[in-house]
Write an enzyme that holds these catalytic residues in place. Structure first.
Site, PDB file in Angstrom:
ATOM      1  CG  HIS A 136     -22.531  -2.292  32.375  1.00 54.44           C
ATOM      2  ND1 HIS A 136     -21.600  -1.396  31.908  1.00 54.44           N
ATOM      3  CD2 HIS A 136     -22.652  -2.053  33.702  1.00 54.44           C
ATOM      4  CE1 HIS A 136     -21.190  -0.626  32.903  1.00 54.44           C
ATOM      5  NE2 HIS A 136     -21.804  -1.006  34.013  1.00 54.44           N
TER       6      HIS A 136
ATOM      7  CB  VAL B 141     -16.243  -8.657  30.914  1.00 53.99           C
ATOM      8  CG1 VAL B 141     -15.899  -8.691  29.426  1.00 53.99           C
ATOM      9  CG2 VAL B 141     -17.492  -9.495  31.182  1.00 53.99           C
TER      10      VAL B 141
ATOM     11  CB  SER C  95     -17.946   3.431  33.370  1.00 49.99           C
ATOM     12  OG  SER C  95     -18.935   2.442  33.212  1.00 49.99           O
TER      13      SER C  95
END
Ligand code: PAF
Length: 278
Positions: free
Chosen positions: A34, A173, A183
């Site tokens: 993020h 990533v 998450s």
């Protein structure tokens, strides 16, 4: 950094922005993936707005909405460090007040892969993104390639509905062993976390086969499945797809831009990942 908790406050903050605005939509519990979106937005625009909203309408009745990890204080500290200008963090009833009943349905590309397994998921994603775009009115919105089908759906919605913004897709990533940041990785036990590296290994195998001249999608799917099945903690495989990058229709021959994507369960946790070819 300003925190806007109501739509009116967000719109007022937006009216004060003179210059290009980038939006980073998130459901919070932020990780490096993020923050890279926020850095891209800061680089490209004068202002960056990040939204943190765990969107109930994209979770199915048996999914983990209530259990979805949340840590807004930590998220805001991280976004402040990235020099985000405004965090839009509305409560549920602000986005979906009583009587809310308008939905955005992107047909076709939502019917396969994640859409087939999570009915209604992309209707929730498209609806909330449409609302965020209307509220924040950004010039650009940033999404991670990690959610490959989400990117296809949002781009299609923006094109079909003539939206006045650019959808910017940022590469996935990864952790050191190749696992895509998510998450949901916090749900993995240490053994499952180690085993999950097999996902990126299998995607890399497909890329290697393609580079060596293999074009038969079925051969690539078989090789990837074989590798994943060797990992005792991996499985079942929800899907393993080699599809056209725009329509997400399965390919027989990989002769045009393709997305290789998979969803595999590790215990109760379902992980997704993908790469694009070439
Ligand atoms: O990718 C996500 O985190 C969500 O699907 C999004 C785009 C923020 C919409 O709720």
């Amino acid at each position: 950094m300003q925190i806007a908790r109501t739509i009116d406050d967000m719109k007022a903050a937006r009216r004060r922005m003179r210059g290009r605005v980038g939006l980073v939509p998130t459901m919070g519990y932020l990780h490096e993936g993020h923050l890279v979106l926020a850095r891209n937005s800061n680089r490209d625009n004068k202002f960056t707005v990040a939204s943190i909203f765990v969107n109930p309408t994209q979770f199915g009745p048996k999914e983990d909405f209530a259990k979805y990890p949340r840590d807004p204080d930590r998220d805001c500290a991280l976004l402040e460090r990235e020099k985000v200008d405004v965090v839009f963090m509305p409560p549920g009833e602000e986005m979906y007040p009583p009587g809310f009943n308008t939905w955005v349905d992107v047909a076709g590309v939502t019917e396969r892969l994640e859409g087939a397994i999570r009915p209604g998921h992309f209707r929730g994603v498209a609806t909330v993104c449409n609302k965020l775009f209307n509220i924040v009115d950004p010039h650009r919105a940033y999404f991670g390639q990690k959610d490959a089908q989400q990117v296809v759906v949002i781009k299609k919605m923006a094109k079909d509905l003539n939206m006045n913004l650019e959808i910017v897709v940022v590469p996935t990533v990864r952790e050191n062993d190749g696992l895509a940041m998510s998450s949901r990785n916090v749900y993995l036990s240490p053994d499952q976390r180690k085993a999950a590296a097999v996902l990126h290994q299998s995607l890399s195998l497909a890329r290697e086969m393609w580079r060596n001249g293999e074009r038969r999608a079925e051969r690539m799917r078989q090789a990837m499945t074989g590798l994943i099945r060797k990992e005792p903690l991996a499985g079942p495989i929800d899907y393993l797809s080699i599809a056209d990058a725009e329509t997400l229709e399965e390919l027989e021959e990989v002769e045009r831009p393709a997305v290789v994507s998979l969803a595999v369960r590790f215990g109760p946790t379902r992980l997704i990942d993908n790469i694009t070819l070439p």
